[in-house]
Design a protein around this motif. Structure first.
Motif, PDB file in Angstrom:
ATOM      1  N   ARG A 102       0.841  -1.198   0.000  1.00 42.86           N
ATOM      2  CA  ARG A 102       0.000   0.000   0.000  1.00 42.86           C
ATOM      3  C   ARG A 102       0.880   1.254   0.000  1.00 42.86           C
ATOM      4  NH1 ARG A 102      -5.319   0.601   3.466  1.00 42.86           N
ATOM      5  NH2 ARG A 102      -5.990  -0.844   1.864  1.00 42.86           N
ATOM      6  N   ALA A 103       1.941   1.254   0.780  1.00 45.73           N
ATOM      7  CA  ALA A 103       2.860   2.395   0.794  1.00 45.73           C
ATOM      8  C   ALA A 103       3.486   2.585  -0.590  1.00 45.73           C
ATOM      9  CB  ALA A 103       3.949   2.186   1.845  1.00 45.73           C
ATOM     10  N   TYR A 104       3.874   1.490  -1.207  1.00 47.21           N
ATOM     11  CA  TYR A 104       4.447   1.524  -2.558  1.00 47.21           C
ATOM     12  C   TYR A 104       3.441   2.115  -3.553  1.00 47.21           C
ATOM     13  CZ  TYR A 104       5.805  -0.338  -7.118  1.00 47.21           C
ATOM     14  OH  TYR A 104       6.101  -0.483  -8.448  1.00 47.21           O
ATOM     15  N   ASN A 105       2.194   1.644  -3.520  1.00 41.14           N
ATOM     16  CA  ASN A 105       1.171   2.151  -4.438  1.00 41.14           C
ATOM     17  C   ASN A 105       0.929   3.643  -4.232  1.00 41.14           C
ATOM     18  OD1 ASN A 105       0.802  -0.330  -5.675  1.00 41.14           O
ATOM     19  ND2 ASN A 105      -0.874  -0.918  -4.326  1.00 41.14           N
ATOM     20  N   ASN A 106       0.855   4.072  -2.977  1.00 41.99           N
ATOM     21  CA  ASN A 106       0.668   5.498  -2.688  1.00 41.99           C
ATOM     22  C   ASN A 106       1.866   6.321  -3.153  1.00 41.99           C
ATOM     23  OD1 ASN A 106      -1.873   5.177  -1.552  1.00 41.99           O
ATOM     24  ND2 ASN A 106      -1.078   4.985   0.519  1.00 41.99           N
ATOM     25  N   ALA A 107       3.056   5.819  -2.904  1.00 45.19           N
ATOM     26  CA  ALA A 107       4.272   6.541  -3.308  1.00 45.19           C
ATOM     27  C   ALA A 107       4.345   6.659  -4.834  1.00 45.19           C
ATOM     28  CB  ALA A 107       5.507   5.836  -2.755  1.00 45.19           C
ATOM     29  N   CYS A 108       4.040   5.575  -5.540  1.00 44.16           N
ATOM     30  CA  CYS A 108       4.063   5.605  -7.015  1.00 44.16           C
ATOM     31  C   CYS A 108       3.009   6.549  -7.579  1.00 44.16           C
ATOM     32  CB  CYS A 108       3.849   4.201  -7.581  1.00 44.16           C
ATOM     33  SG  CYS A 108       5.267   3.125  -7.372  1.00 44.16           S
ATOM     34  N   LYS A 109       1.899   6.651  -6.896  1.00 46.12           N
ATOM     35  CA  LYS A 109       0.796   7.514  -7.331  1.00 46.12           C
ATOM     36  C   LYS A 109       1.184   8.993  -7.251  1.00 46.12           C
ATOM     37  CE  LYS A 109      -3.939   8.435  -5.784  1.00 46.12           C
ATOM     38  NZ  LYS A 109      -4.945   7.962  -4.807  1.00 46.12           N
ATOM     39  N   HIS A 110       2.008   9.349  -6.267  1.00 46.90           N
ATOM     40  CA  HIS A 110       2.319  10.756  -6.011  1.00 46.90           C
ATOM     41  C   HIS A 110       3.733  11.189  -6.388  1.00 46.90           C
ATOM     42  CE1 HIS A 110      -1.501  11.377  -3.978  1.00 46.90           C
ATOM     43  NE2 HIS A 110      -1.288  10.244  -3.347  1.00 46.90           N
ATOM     44  N   PHE A 111       4.647  10.229  -6.542  1.00 47.26           N
ATOM     45  CA  PHE A 111       6.052  10.579  -6.762  1.00 47.26           C
ATOM     46  C   PHE A 111       6.671   9.686  -7.842  1.00 47.26           C
ATOM     47  CE2 PHE A 111       4.972  11.134  -2.258  1.00 47.26           C
ATOM     48  CZ  PHE A 111       5.127  12.501  -2.155  1.00 47.26           C
ATOM     49  N   GLU A 112       7.693  10.205  -8.449  1.00 46.97           N
ATOM     50  CA  GLU A 112       8.458   9.398  -9.403  1.00 46.97           C
ATOM     51  C   GLU A 112       9.548   8.671  -8.618  1.00 46.97           C
ATOM     52  OE1 GLU A 112      10.979  10.317 -13.366  1.00 46.97           O
ATOM     53  OE2 GLU A 112       9.085  11.412 -13.121  1.00 46.97           O
ATOM     54  N   LEU A 113       9.556   7.357  -8.702  1.00 46.53           N
ATOM     55  CA  LEU A 113      10.495   6.543  -7.925  1.00 46.53           C
ATOM     56  C   LEU A 113      11.466   5.812  -8.839  1.00 46.53           C
ATOM     57  CD1 LEU A 113       7.994   4.838  -5.439  1.00 46.53           C
ATOM     58  CD2 LEU A 113       9.334   6.906  -5.058  1.00 46.53           C
ATOM     59  N   THR A 114      12.674   5.648  -8.346  1.00 45.93           N
ATOM     60  CA  THR A 114      13.657   4.832  -9.063  1.00 45.93           C
ATOM     61  C   THR A 114      13.400   3.362  -8.742  1.00 45.93           C
ATOM     62  OG1 THR A 114      15.259   4.807  -7.251  1.00 45.93           O
ATOM     63  CG2 THR A 114      15.376   6.688  -8.786  1.00 45.93           C
ATOM     64  N   PRO A 115      13.931   2.449  -9.539  1.00 42.90           N
ATOM     65  CA  PRO A 115      13.780   1.020  -9.203  1.00 42.90           C
ATOM     66  C   PRO A 115      14.327   0.677  -7.816  1.00 42.90           C
ATOM     67  CG  PRO A 115      14.515   1.263 -11.463  1.00 42.90           C
ATOM     68  CD  PRO A 115      14.562   2.644 -10.840  1.00 42.90           C
TER      69      PRO A 115
END
Length: 193
Positions: A102-115
């Motif tokens: 869930r944290a990953y999904n929220n982070a991806c929804k709001h921020f650009e993340l590196t692998p």
């Protein structure tokens, strides 16, 4: 023991601050201040501490300190009060295994993340998540997160127990002194008769 930090402890011109400044004032990250993570520590404060110490450890071992700081700040961006899970067998344990997704999904929804940041967020609860960490930085957060959780729960409880025992011992000592004084007074009264 590591010092518990707040945003006031982070110099605005520090390398660490430059890595997280675009995250910490966003609505989803600020929402973490509404939820208690461990003891009396908010999820925001927990993530800030994990982020900061993740950054320091990664920097010390020449790992990607920027990814460590950023993923540390987002690793518990699950945005709900996990203490309100229904009290059934395994429910709170299930939170431990499911909140990284869930944290990953929220982070991806709001921020650009590196692998690398994605791996750190998704696998920070290993072995509960079962997925093996791919990077050394992920192993760092696994350890730092557990240490910070310990600082936020067990250590304050140990201090509270120590303080309670000290107070009890102090009160018991006063009771003994009062008892001795009362005995001396009674014995003194008998002799004066």
């Amino acid at each position: 023991m590591l010092k518990y930090i707040t945003l006031d402890d982070v110099p605005l011109d520090s390398e660490y601050y430059t890595y997280i400044q675009d995250l910490i004032y966003t609505e989803p990250v600020l929402q973490m201040k509404q939820y208690i993570q461990h003891g009396t520590t908010t999820t925001f404060d927990h993530c800030l501490n994990v982020s900061y110490y993740n950054y320091l450890v990664c920097k010390r071992f020449n790992l990607d300190a920027k990814a460590g700081a950023r993923a540390g700040m987002l690793h518990d961006l699950f945005l709900y009060d996990w203490h309100n899970y229904p009290i059934k067998k395994w429910d709170r344990l299930r939170h431990g295994a499911t909140h990284p997704k869930r944290a990953y999904n929220n982070a991806c929804k709001h921020f650009e993340l590196t692998p690398l940041e994605k791996d750190i967020i998704c696998k920070h609860m290993f072995p509960m998540t079962m997925a093996l960490p791919k990077y050394k930085e992920t192993i760092v957060i696994i350890l730092v997160d557990k240490y910070c959780g310990l600082m936020e729960t067990v250590i304050p409880r140990m201090v509270a127990i120590k303080n309670a025992l000290t107070l009890r011992k102090h009160r018991h000592g006063i009771a003994i002194e009062n008892s001795k004084a009362q005995t001396l007074y009674i014995e003194g009264s008998k002799h004066s008769e």
